[in-house]
Every structure is written in structure tokens, then in C-alpha cells.
Design an enzyme around this catalytic site. Structure first.
Site, mmCIF file in Angstrom:
data_model
loop_
_atom_site.group_PDB
_atom_site.id
_atom_site.type_symbol
_atom_site.label_atom_id
_atom_site.label_comp_id
_atom_site.label_asym_id
_atom_site.label_seq_id
_atom_site.Cartn_x
_atom_site.Cartn_y
_atom_site.Cartn_z
ATOM 1 C CG HIS C 123 -0.312 -6.074 -4.942
ATOM 2 N ND1 HIS C 123 0.384 -5.139 -5.508
ATOM 3 C CD2 HIS C 123 0.586 -6.398 -3.706
ATOM 4 C CE1 HIS C 123 1.269 -4.974 -4.682
ATOM 5 N NE2 HIS C 123 1.234 -5.283 -3.702
ATOM 6 C CB CYS C 142 -0.756 -1.549 -10.486
ATOM 7 S SG CYS C 142 -2.004 -0.496 -11.115
ATOM 8 C CG HIS C 143 2.335 -3.262 -8.194
ATOM 9 N ND1 HIS C 143 1.126 -2.989 -7.865
ATOM 10 C CD2 HIS C 143 3.257 -2.135 -7.731
ATOM 11 C CE1 HIS C 143 1.104 -1.788 -7.150
ATOM 12 N NE2 HIS C 143 2.346 -1.205 -7.236
ATOM 13 N N GLY C 144 2.314 -6.141 -11.931
ATOM 14 C CA GLY C 144 2.686 -7.387 -12.798
ATOM 15 C C GLY C 144 2.049 -8.336 -12.611
ATOM 16 N N PRO C 157 2.680 -9.746 -7.604
ATOM 17 C CG PRO C 157 2.864 -7.421 -6.601
ATOM 18 C CD PRO C 157 2.904 -8.580 -7.996
#
Lengths: 440, 283, 184
Positions: C123, C142-144, C157
């Protein structure tokens, strides 16, 4: 720039830009149609050579700055990483170092050409003064650049030169500490010298623009010293001067490449291959060759100046030396007014010609003396040579102007050219003539 | 009359310019009056416009460095991977490097540790730092050798330094090292030298130096069978040190030839172009 | 008269063309070193050489992170259970399906059980943290994003799987990251 512009854009884009930002017109008027005397000799190519050298130094400098680390413990190493491991690194670094020397070779020839042909006389006084300013900036740039590799000569040369400032009465020591960023040359000095070394060439470029601008207002001198009188005297810059300058540049580059590729260390100093050591002074601290004349002047003043028959010292030898050295540069600013002769070109001043060559030989000799240790026979020689340097400007130039009887000058450039080629049967000049640029 | 004068002044200007250019070569790198004897000029494979290194000589030089000099002198700017220039393979270089230990770390426990050197490591010096090196040698620091051949250039004197431009003399350092290593002798009558110093008239900073004579016949056995005289060793170590200081020399000279040849042709073309362009204009 | 002019013109043109061509060569000759010096220098290239890693101490279930060319890579020794669940997982679980077999490597003379993948989340480049619950192998903080034990992306993502570096096993105990065939 005055005079009628002959630029005529034909393309749509050309017309569009000409109405909004006429750069093409400026380039055309300055370097294509610009009228130059037809009789310029090869000594006049060095202005162009200098512009190429400035660009060359800036470009190679920016590129090697990508690999350089301006930190005292890493600078020396980074220079050698650049030479050993970076693709073409050894060429680029040596090009920059040798280029600095060649830059000064060119500037000295350019200055001596100006002195010989009276390029500093009215109305070119500002041209000359701007030139001296460029010369000063070049010296500052070169001095700071030499410190950057952080070798023994880099460090100790910086130590010696920055010590000058402590000679200034009252504020000298503070000035020195502010210049250095410390109590001795060190990391703070190195960092700020890198910053300023990167900056100054762009200031030089700015002054060069002014220098060329004023040149284009007054026009060039020429070997006869007789100003342009008619359109037959001149030819357009392109293609005539362009191709002549290009040839001169390539010849100059051959000489430079000889040093870059075959004798890269000849113009430098072996001690700079030893990393800077604040505890170990080299046996002889010598600046780069282009500073040697001024170094000789500095060391020639080894006596105090005071009130005779008393112990009172007005100017001690250290301050005296510094003043003499800066004086040797400062005197250049006044040359347009020191030379009182109406005759521009030394070709027509037989007595002055002898003194000109005497000055040139003395200048080289003064430089040689700068490389000698300040002891024995060298000291009186330095004094004599320094004395003559100043006598040339302050005594010879004014006096000869008043008393000399010059040779008759040709009536015009055209007449001089025709006289020279009268054997070839040219009775008139036709072909590429150009409008002279007139004032107003 | 006028043409004679013009010719005369052009001659003077040429002389002034040549001496001006030669002014450039006036820097001295040695104490006043030293060395007592100028370096003996030798012929080197890397001299001249087409000079290059003799790999066999460099390999012998490396052996001398490793067995004799490396006991006291570091070589900080060289990495083991540079030895590819000498003709060694990657495997040979890896093995050579692995004989030396390098301090690395800190590891996950926060400790520094020793590991065998890799080709990417710099040459391991004999001492941890300069202070240790000096104190182990009676206060005299053995200089790092990476740039030694360029850092020693005794003054050539006038007018030799002018002729040097035309003879392309750039081997001052190699000649100096060779002369120094073979130049040890007893001091002459009446000359006293300091305690612990060794007389050598070729030394650039005095009449005696802290390093004793190091080379002697058969001191180092050469793998290629070359007779290992002290003279041969001195030549080989000088060449090796020149390589260490200037590994790009052969390439630089080759490039120089191509560049200057091209520029000469270009200058010729420009000359005739200039003549052509100016042919219709009286000047 | 005009013939002389014509041949003069040709000769002049040739001269100008030759000079112009030489000028172009000069410009190229100047430009090339200026561009070339921008590339990774020899020190960087040497430092970017393949790295050898001793994997004898990496037990099943453990992973180590190594750096090659300035970027981190995971070397994960999978347990038999992890290998099995990776092979059994259906295609629908993955955003960027690739077979488990293509992503699990074998050291010489052993069964495939090594996952060697880039440790930069696809990502925005964060380093995912190790997860030990069955199929899931990594979770990016950071964003899963979620990756399985072989580095295949399961939940975004992140758009693609953790890429594999070039690597080879020099022996059962030595892994070389940075080159495809085991060499010197």
C-alpha cells in the site's frame, strides 16, 4: 542596448513570444547581429572563453557537490570516494580543480589584453571596474573552493588568510571569529565556505551580465584603439566572432584537457593529498599559483611603519602587509584614471609598450617570488618587485600619458584593415558590414 | 622595422605566458633544503601518455604491503573489492579479505563484535586509531598509504618544472618512494642524527626519519618467481602505492588520448570553417 | 564560373556539416559523464551485492528481517500447519490470488517451508507486523492490510501481494538474497 534591432520573427511562436517576452530578440541583438570591429585579434577571444569556463565550473561544481560532504571529518573522504567510486568522478573532480586554474589563466590574459589595448579608457571605465569586481569574486570563490577538500593546504591556507582579518585594528579578532564561526578554522568554517562557494559563482554570473551589457552599450575596443566610425568598420557577431571564439575555445580546451588527463596534479599542491591536521603545519604554506603575486606583496612588507625617531608604531608589519596586498588589487579600480594617455592601444605607444612588457614580466616574477620562502635574497627581491608593481600604476601610467609622444594612429578601422591588405588588392570593403550601435 | 618589433613583442608575450603557465608548477611540498638528494628518476610502466599498470607488479606490491608495510601503515581509502584491478577474481578477493577481522555492530544485545572482512570493507589497518599508531611507534605516526604517492612531490626546481610540462612528468611520488626505500645509508662524517632516527638523504622533511630500512633481498617471496631483490621490492611497492593513490590512471590516460584527438580534429574543422566564413571579409 | 561556385558551395557545406557534427559529438561527450555520475557509484553497487543469511537458527514459526539494497525482507520459516492452511485456502480469500506453491521455497534437499518476501507493505510501504493466528501471517499497522503466511494480500487497502526478491539457497543453512542462482 541602443540601436535599431534587426530581429524579425517569422514563426507564429516567435511572434507570440516577441510580443510578450522578447528573449529571442535579446539574444539576436546581443550575439547574432551585434556589430563587432572587423579587426579583432585572437586576444579578444578570451571573454568568450571566460564565459564558457564559468559555465563549466558551475556545471561540474553542481555535479560534484552531489557527492561531496561538507563536514570536517568526512569531506576529505568524500572527495576521494568521488574520485575512486563515482562514474567519471575522477574526471569531473579534476576538471573542476584544473578548471579553476584555467579560469585564472584566461582571466589574466583577458586583463592583460585590456591593459594593452586600453579597454579600460573612456567610455569603458564601468566595464573595467565590473571586471575587477568579477576578478575579486573569482578570487574569493577560488579561495573558499580550495578549502573544501580539507587537505593540509586547504586548512592552513584558510588559517593564514583568515588571520589577515585579525590585523584590522580594534575589531579584527571579532571579525575573524565571525568569519570562521569559531576560534580557528574548523567545521563551522568549512560548512559556511561550502555555502558561499556555491553562491558566489551565481553572483559572478550576475555581474558578468552587467559586464556584457555595458560592453554592448559602448562596443568593443579593437587593436588600433580607434573607435568604430562607420558601418564598414564592423561585422555581425554571428557568424564571424562566433566561429572565431569557438575555435579559440577548443584550442583552450585542448590545453586544459592536457592537464586534466595527463598531469592532473601539476597545477595543485601535493600537501593537499594529506588530510588537514590542526596540529601539524606544513613546511611551506603556499596558496594556489594564481594568488602568488599577491602573496609576495603581502610578505614584502616585513617592517613596521611608525613615526621616525620614536617607538610609535602606526601600522605594524602584519597590517602593513594586508593593506599592501589589498592595495595591489584596489589600485586596479583606478586604472581608467591613472592612465592619462589619450591613445588607447599600446601598439601606438612605443615607450609605454616597453613598460607594459616590463610590468608583465615583473608580474610573473612577483608570482614566482610568492612561491619562495620569506628568507634570504628573496625578501629584497619581493620588495623590489612589489615596488615596481605599484610604481607602474601610480607613476608610469600617469607620467607617460602626459609626456609620451605616440605614433600616428590610423584614421579608422577600415583604413587600418585596408592598409594591411593593400598588397592583396582590396580597394574597398564590401560584404558583411553591420550597423554600428549608436547611442540615443 | 614594425614587423620586427611585432615579432619581438609576440616572442616576449609567448615567453611571459609560458613562464606564467610554469609559475603554476612552483609549489613545494617539502621542508626547505630537503630532501638533500633529489629523487632518482626511474622508468615506470605507468609513465607517459600511454602508461598503465603492470598487474603482475601490482600483485607483487600488494604482497610487500601485506607482509611488510601493513604492520604499521594503514590503507584507509582502499576497499578489498578494489583488488579486482590487480587481476584477482571475486573468490580470491573474498578469501583475502576474510583473513582480516573487522569490528562491526552493535548487535541486538548492544555489543560490538568481530567478524571476518568482506570485499566491501575498507582495508583493515594495523591500529585502532592514529593515537595508538603513534604511541606504538615512539610518537611517530606511520602515515596512511592510500595517497602517499601523490602526497610526496619534492620540488623539481627551476627550470625543470617548466620542462616537466612537456615531458609529462607526473611520477614524482613514485620516484620519491623508490629513492627513499633504497636510499638508507650511514650518515656522513660529522653529521649527527636524532636518537631513534635513521639517516636517509632522500627524506623530504629532514636528514633522518623514524622508519628504519625495511626492504632487503629475499624478504618477500614473489609468487610469479621474480627475483626478490631489495631494489625490485622498492620498485614494486612504489608502483603499488601509485596504484593505490590513482587506480584510474590507465583509464584516464586512454580517455585523454581520445578526448584530445577528438578536440584536435574539431579544432582543425573549426579552423577551416573560420577561414571559410571570414574569406569574404577583409580583416 | 558558376561550376566553381557550385563545387565551392558543396565543399563549404561539407565543412560546415562536418564541423556541426563534431560539435554535436562534443555536446554528447560532455553530457554523458554528467548523466552517468548520477548512477549508483561503485561503493553503492558493492553494498548492493547479494547478501548471505545464515538460516540455521530460524526455527519453524520464527521469522527474521534482513536488509538488501537498503530495503527490508522477511525470511519466515513456516510450520507444517501454516504450509497446509496456505495451500488449502480458497482463491476467494485473496485480493491478488497466486498459488501457495509458487510462493513457498525449499532449501536444498528439504520440503518447501520458507516464505521470503519484501517487508514493505504494497500500500504505502510500512513494515507489517507478524501475526501468529493460523492463516494470517502479517498485519500492517498503518492502514490495516492483512497478508497470509506466504505474503499474499487478504485484506486491503494493499492492492498486491508482497513481492518476492530474487533469492536462492546456497545450502540448507545459507540463503542468498539478491541473486537467482546460488553462486560464489
Amino acid at each position: 542596448m541602443s540601436g535599431h534591432s534587426t530581429y524579425n520573427p517569422t514563426s507564429g511562436f516567435g511572434k507570440f513570444m516577441d510580443e510578450r517576452l522578447p528573449i529571442a530578440r535579446l539574444v539576436h541583438d546581443s550575439f547574432v547581429s551585434f556589430p563587432v570591429p572587423r579587426n579583432l585579434n585572437n586576444w579578444y577571444t578570451f571573454g568568450g572563453i571566460l564565459m564558457v569556463m564559468l559555465v563549466s565550473q558551475i556545471v561540474t561544481g553542481i555535479v560534484i557537490a552531489m557527492h561531496y560532504t561538507p563536514e570536517a571529518s568526512m569531506a576529505f573522504d568524500s572527495v576521494h570516494l568521488l574520485r575512486r567510486d563515482v562514474s567519471y568522478g575522477n574526471v569531473l573532480q579534476v576538471w573542476h580543480a584544473v578548471g579553476a586554474s584555467m579560469f585564472f589563466v584566461a582571466v589574466y590574459i583577458h586583463i592583460f589584453r585590456g591593459l594593452y589595448y586600453g579597454s579600460y579608457k573612456a567610455p569603458r571605465e564601468v566595464l573595467w571596474i565590473l571586471g575587477v569586481v568579477i576578478y575579486l569574486l573569482m578570487m574569493a570563490t577560488a579561495f573558499m573552493g580550495y578549502v573544501l577538500p580539507w587537505g593540509q593546504m586547504s586548512y592552513w591556507g584558510a588559517q593564514v588568510i583568515t588571520n589577515f582579518f585579525s590585523a584590522i585594528p580594534l575589531v579584527g579578532e571579532t571579525v575573524r571569529e565571525y568569519l570562521l564561526g569559531g576560534y580557528a578554522v574548523g567545521n563551522a568554517t568549512l560548512n559556511r565556505f561550502f555555502s558561499l562557494h556555491y553562491l558566489l559563482p551565481f553572483m559572478i554570473a550576475g555581474i558578468v551580465i552587467l559586464h556584457v551589457w555595458t560592453l554592448h552599450v559602448t562596443g568593443q575596443t579593437n587593436p588600433t584603439g580607434v573607435e568604430v566610425k562607420s558601418k564598414q568598420d564592423v561585422i555581425p557577431f554571428t557568424p564571424y566572432a562566433t566561429v572565431k571564439d569557438a575555435f579559440a575555445m577548443v584550442v583552450f580546451m585542448i590545453i586544459m584537457c592536457y592537464f586534466v588527463f595527463y598531469m592532473p596534479d601539476y597545477l595543485g599542491h601535493a600537501d593537499n593529498y594529506i588530510m588537514a591536521d590542526p596540529l601539524k603545519t606544513p613546511a611551506h604554506i603556499v596558496p594556489e599559483w594564481y594568488f602568488l603575486p599577491f602573496y609576495a606583496v603581502l610578505r614584502a612588507v616585513d617592517f613596521n611603519i611608525g613615526i621616525p625617531f620614536t617607538d610609535i608604531v602606526l601600522i605594524d608589519s602584519k597590517l602593513g602587509g594586508v593593506l599592501a596586498m589589498f592595495g595591489a588589487i584596489a589600485v586596479l579600480f583606478f586604472v581608467p584614471w591613472l592612465d592619462t594617455s589619450d591613445v588607447k592601444s599600446t601598439n601606438y605607444r612605443p615607450t609605454y609598450k616597453i613598460f607594459f612588457w616590463l610590468f608583465a614580466i615583473n608580474a610573473v616574477f612577483l608570482g614566482y617570488l610568492g612561491s619562495r620562502p620569506a628568507e634570504g635574497i628573496w625578501i629584497p627581491l619581493m620588495k623590489a618587485s612589489t615596488f615596481w608593481y605599484f610604481v607602474h600604476f601610480i607613476v608610469i601610467m600617469p607620467l607617460l600619458g602626459w609626456f609620451e609622444k605616440p605614433l600616428p594612429r590610423p584614421a579608422s578601422i577600415t583604413d587600418a584593415v585596408l592598409a594591411k591588405s593593400s598588397g592583396a588588392g582590396a580597394s574597398q570593403i564590401d560584404g558583411a558590414a553591420a550597423e554600428p550601435q549608436t547611442k540615443g | 622595422m614594425k614587423t620586427v618589433f611585432t615579432k619581438f613583442t609576440s616572442m616576449i608575450s609567448a615567453v611571459v605566458m609560458a613562464s606564467g603557465l610554469a609559475l603554476i608548477g612552483t609549489s613545494a611540498a617539502s621542508a626547505a633544503g630537503y630532501p638533500l638528494e633529489k629523487p632518482k628518476e626511474q622508468s615506470w610502466s605507468f609513465a607517459g601518455p600511454f602508461g598503465s599498470y603492470d598487474k603482475a607488479q601490482l600483485q607483487r606490491g600488494l604482497k610487500i604491503y601485506t607482509e611488510v608495510c601493513a604492520a604499521c601503515h594503514s590503507m584507509n581509502l582502499l576497499s578489498y573489492r578494489n583488488l579486482g584491478d590487480l587481476g584477482y577474481s571475486q573468490a580470491q578477493i573474498k578469501n583475502f579479505a576474510a583473513e582480516y577481522e573487522v569490528t562491526d555492530g552493535p548487535n541486538a544485545d548492544g555489543e560490538m563484535f568481530e567478524r571476518p572482512a568482506m570485499p566491501t570493507d575498507r582495508f583493515v589497518g594495523p591500529y585502532a586509531n592514529e593515537n595508538e599508531a603513534a604511541s606504538a611507534n615512539n610518537g611517530a605516526l606511520p602515515p596512511d598509504m592510500s595517497l602517499l604517492a601523490k602526497a610526496r612531490a619534492p620540488e623539481r626546481g627551476f627550470p625543470t618544472f617548466i620542462f616537466d610540462i612537456f615531458t609529462m612528468y607526473a611520477e614524482n611520488g613514485a620516484d620519491y618512494i623508490y629513492s627513499l626505500m633504497t636510499g638508507y645509508s650511514d650518515p656522513p662524517e660529522g653529521v649527527t642524527i636524532g636518537e631513534g632516527l635513521h639517516y636517509n638523504p632522500y627524506f623530504a622533511s629532514g636528514n633522518a626519519l623514524a622508519m628504519a630500512s625495511q626492504l632487503s633481498d629475499d624478504l618477500v617471496e614473489f609468487d610469479d618467481g621474480t627475483k626478490s631483490t631489495a631494489d625490485q621490492q622498492a620498485r614494486d611497492i612504489s608502483a603499488f602505492l601509485m596504484w593505490a593513490a590513482d587506480p584510474n590512471l590507465p583509464q584516464r590516460k586512454q580517455r585523454g588520448f581520445i578526448v584530445i584527438l577528438f578536440l584536435a580534429i574539431f579544432a582543425g574543422l573549426l579552423y577551416f570553417t573560420k577561414k571559410k566564413v571570414w574569406s569574404d571579409v577583409a580583416h | 564560373m558558376s561550376e566553381a561556385h557550385a563545387s565551392d558551395a558543396t565543399r563549404r557545406d561539407f565543412l560546415y556539416i562536418a564541423t556541426g557534427a563534431a560539435g554535436a559529438v562534443a555536446v554528447g561527450g560532455i553530457a554523458w559523464p554528467l548523466v552517468s555520475q548520477m548512477g549508483p557509484n561503485e561503493r553503492e553497487q558493492a553494498a548492493g551485492a547479494p547478501v548471505e543469511i545464515d538460516i540455521s537458527a530460524v526455527e519453524p514459526g520464527m521469522l527474521i528481517t534482513v536488509i538488501w539494497r537498503g530495503a527490508p525482507y522477511f525470511v519466515r520459516h513456516l510450520t507444517d500447519a501454516e504450509v497446509a492452511s496456505a495451500k488449502d485456502a480458497p482463491e476467494g480469500d485473496f485480493r491478488d490470488y497466486a498459488s501457495a506453491d509458487s510462493r513457498i521455497a525449499a532449501a536444498e534437499g528439504t520440503d518447501p517451508k520458507w516464505a521470503i518476501v519484501s517487508a514493505s507493505c504494497t500500500h504505502l510501504g510500512c513494515v507489517p507486523t507478524k501475526v501468529d493466528t493460523g492463516l494470517e501471517g502479517w498485519l500492517c499497522p498503518c492502514h490495516g492490510s492483512k497478508f497470509d503466511v506466504t505474503g499474499r494480500v487478504m485484506k486491503g487497502p494493499a492492492p498486491t501481494n508482497l513481492p518476492l526478491p530474487p533469492f536462492a539457497f546456497a545450502s540448507e543453512e545459507k540463503l542468498v538474497i539478491g541473486q537467482d542462482k546460488a553462486g560464489a
